[in-house]
Design a protein around this motif. Structure first.
Motif, mmCIF file in Angstrom:
data_model
loop_
_atom_site.group_PDB
_atom_site.id
_atom_site.type_symbol
_atom_site.label_atom_id
_atom_site.label_comp_id
_atom_site.label_asym_id
_atom_site.label_seq_id
_atom_site.Cartn_x
_atom_site.Cartn_y
_atom_site.Cartn_z
ATOM 1 N N PHE A 174 0.840 -1.191 0.000
ATOM 2 C CA PHE A 174 0.000 0.000 0.000
ATOM 3 C C PHE A 174 0.881 1.248 0.000
ATOM 4 O O PHE A 174 1.788 1.383 0.811
ATOM 5 C CB PHE A 174 -0.907 0.016 1.228
ATOM 6 C CG PHE A 174 -1.691 1.280 1.373
ATOM 7 C CD1 PHE A 174 -2.733 1.569 0.506
ATOM 8 C CD2 PHE A 174 -1.380 2.197 2.352
ATOM 9 C CE1 PHE A 174 -3.445 2.734 0.630
ATOM 10 C CE2 PHE A 174 -2.095 3.365 2.478
ATOM 11 C CZ PHE A 174 -3.132 3.633 1.619
ATOM 12 N N LYS A 175 0.595 2.148 -0.927
ATOM 13 C CA LYS A 175 1.326 3.404 -1.016
ATOM 14 C C LYS A 175 0.326 4.539 -0.818
ATOM 15 O O LYS A 175 -0.499 4.803 -1.678
ATOM 16 C CB LYS A 175 1.998 3.541 -2.379
ATOM 17 C CG LYS A 175 3.055 2.495 -2.609
ATOM 18 C CD LYS A 175 3.613 2.606 -4.007
ATOM 19 C CE LYS A 175 4.585 1.466 -4.271
ATOM 20 N NZ LYS A 175 5.056 1.471 -5.651
ATOM 21 N N PRO A 176 0.387 5.228 0.312
ATOM 22 C CA PRO A 176 -0.581 6.306 0.556
ATOM 23 C C PRO A 176 -0.346 7.479 -0.384
ATOM 24 O O PRO A 176 0.782 7.770 -0.759
ATOM 25 C CB PRO A 176 -0.327 6.701 2.010
ATOM 26 C CG PRO A 176 1.051 6.254 2.289
ATOM 27 C CD PRO A 176 1.307 5.052 1.422
ATOM 28 N N ARG A 177 -1.411 8.130 -0.768
ATOM 29 C CA ARG A 177 -1.333 9.291 -1.653
ATOM 30 C C ARG A 177 -1.845 10.518 -0.904
ATOM 31 O O ARG A 177 -2.370 10.418 0.195
ATOM 32 C CB ARG A 177 -2.180 9.044 -2.900
ATOM 33 C CG ARG A 177 -1.617 7.924 -3.732
ATOM 34 C CD ARG A 177 -2.261 7.890 -5.101
ATOM 35 N NE ARG A 177 -1.641 6.865 -5.907
ATOM 36 C CZ ARG A 177 -2.280 5.885 -6.487
ATOM 37 N NH1 ARG A 177 -3.581 5.802 -6.369
ATOM 38 N NH2 ARG A 177 -1.638 4.991 -7.193
ATOM 39 N N ALA A 178 -1.704 11.650 -1.541
ATOM 40 C CA ALA A 178 -2.163 12.890 -0.936
ATOM 41 C C ALA A 178 -3.665 12.814 -0.710
ATOM 42 O O ALA A 178 -4.422 12.369 -1.562
ATOM 43 C CB ALA A 178 -1.828 14.071 -1.835
ATOM 44 N N ARG A 179 -4.091 13.265 0.446
ATOM 45 C CA ARG A 179 -5.507 13.186 0.785
ATOM 46 C C ARG A 179 -6.248 14.386 0.218
ATOM 47 O O ARG A 179 -5.705 15.465 0.065
ATOM 48 C CB ARG A 179 -5.663 13.159 2.305
ATOM 49 C CG ARG A 179 -4.905 11.989 2.919
ATOM 50 C CD ARG A 179 -5.122 11.930 4.374
ATOM 51 N NE ARG A 179 -6.353 11.188 4.565
ATOM 52 C CZ ARG A 179 -6.991 11.104 5.715
ATOM 53 N NH1 ARG A 179 -6.532 11.714 6.754
ATOM 54 N NH2 ARG A 179 -8.101 10.407 5.817
ATOM 55 N N ARG A 180 -7.521 14.167 -0.070
ATOM 56 C CA ARG A 180 -8.361 15.242 -0.577
ATOM 57 C C ARG A 180 -9.231 15.752 0.566
ATOM 58 O O ARG A 180 -9.518 15.031 1.512
ATOM 59 C CB ARG A 180 -9.268 14.726 -1.689
ATOM 60 C CG ARG A 180 -8.520 14.234 -2.882
ATOM 61 C CD ARG A 180 -9.469 13.696 -3.901
ATOM 62 N NE ARG A 180 -10.272 12.639 -3.289
ATOM 63 C CZ ARG A 180 -11.069 11.817 -3.940
ATOM 64 N NH1 ARG A 180 -11.198 11.932 -5.219
ATOM 65 N NH2 ARG A 180 -11.748 10.881 -3.324
ATOM 66 N N ASP A 181 -9.636 16.986 0.438
ATOM 67 C CA ASP A 181 -10.555 17.550 1.414
ATOM 68 C C ASP A 181 -11.950 17.061 1.046
ATOM 69 O O ASP A 181 -12.550 17.513 0.066
ATOM 70 C CB ASP A 181 -10.481 19.075 1.384
ATOM 71 C CG ASP A 181 -11.291 19.697 2.497
ATOM 72 O OD1 ASP A 181 -11.798 18.949 3.363
ATOM 73 O OD2 ASP A 181 -11.430 20.934 2.505
ATOM 74 N N LEU A 182 -12.454 16.122 1.819
ATOM 75 C CA LEU A 182 -13.725 15.478 1.486
ATOM 76 C C LEU A 182 -14.898 16.452 1.582
ATOM 77 O O LEU A 182 -15.854 16.344 0.812
ATOM 78 C CB LEU A 182 -13.953 14.266 2.390
ATOM 79 C CG LEU A 182 -12.936 13.127 2.210
ATOM 80 C CD1 LEU A 182 -13.235 12.002 3.182
ATOM 81 C CD2 LEU A 182 -12.973 12.602 0.789
#
Length: 193
Positions: free
Chosen positions: A75-83
């Motif tokens: 698993f490679k985490p990515r930049a999170r979005r403002d939900l």
């Protein structure tokens, strides 16, 4: 002499010498020392078929598991979005059929800023273009081709100069307007104030 060359441990040498003294046959395998852990037995080759068989066959489970079929990607985490912003944006799209209104306001502000910035940039561009044309004309005259290009280049330079004058007039008018707004009495200059 043969035992020394065979790289046997002392325990293994004693073990073999016991067999020789008793007159027994030597074992096929010499057990490892109790202090050393036995090395794991080499696993059979996963799937090395030199030729394909004519009959279809099932592969053993170990062969299937040894392949990459059961390996998971890390698993490679990515930049999170403002939900919350995403929800609001989608609500606006579903409700109005258009993207958020904020983007339109931002776009108009950006456009007005670009227009303000574009005018001084255009003046600088015109200055650079006039200089380039003068340089080109000088190069052509040095090559003996000046008469051929002189009329065209001078016409272009005069057009650029005219455009620069128009921009300069607009700037001076804007400056006058700003100055008249700042002075309460307008353009009148009264030394007794």
């Amino acid at each position: 002499a043969m035992m020394e060359e065979s790289k046997l441990t002392r325990f293994q040498r004693r073990y073999l010498m016991d067999f020789v003294k008793r007159g027994r046959t030597l074992p096929l395998r010499c057990h490892p020392t109790p202090s050393k852990e036995p090395a794991p037995a080499p696993s059979p080759p996963v799937c090395q078929l030199s030729r394909l068989s004519a009959k279809p066959h099932l592969r053993p489970a170990k062969v299937c598991q040894a392949g990459d079929a059961y390996a998971r990607e890390k698993f490679k985490p990515r930049a999170r979005r403002d939900l919350e912003k995403e929800k609001q944006r989608l609500q606006n799209i579903l409700a109005t059929g258009k993207d958020a209104v904020e983007h339109k306001v931002k776009q108009t502000l950006v456009q007005t800023k670009e227009e303000e910035i574009a005018e001084p940039d255009r003046f600088e561009e015109l200055v650079n273009e006039v200089q380039e044309r003068k340089k080109f004309l000088a190069e052509m005259e040095a090559l003996g081709q000046g008469k051929k290009y002189q009329r065209i280049i001078l016409t272009e330079i005069s057009q650029k100069m005219r455009e620069m004058e128009i921009i300069d007039k607009k700037r001076s008018e804007e400056m006058r307007e700003v100055m008249t707004k700042d002075i309460p009495g307008g353009n009148k200059s009264d030394p007794h104030d």
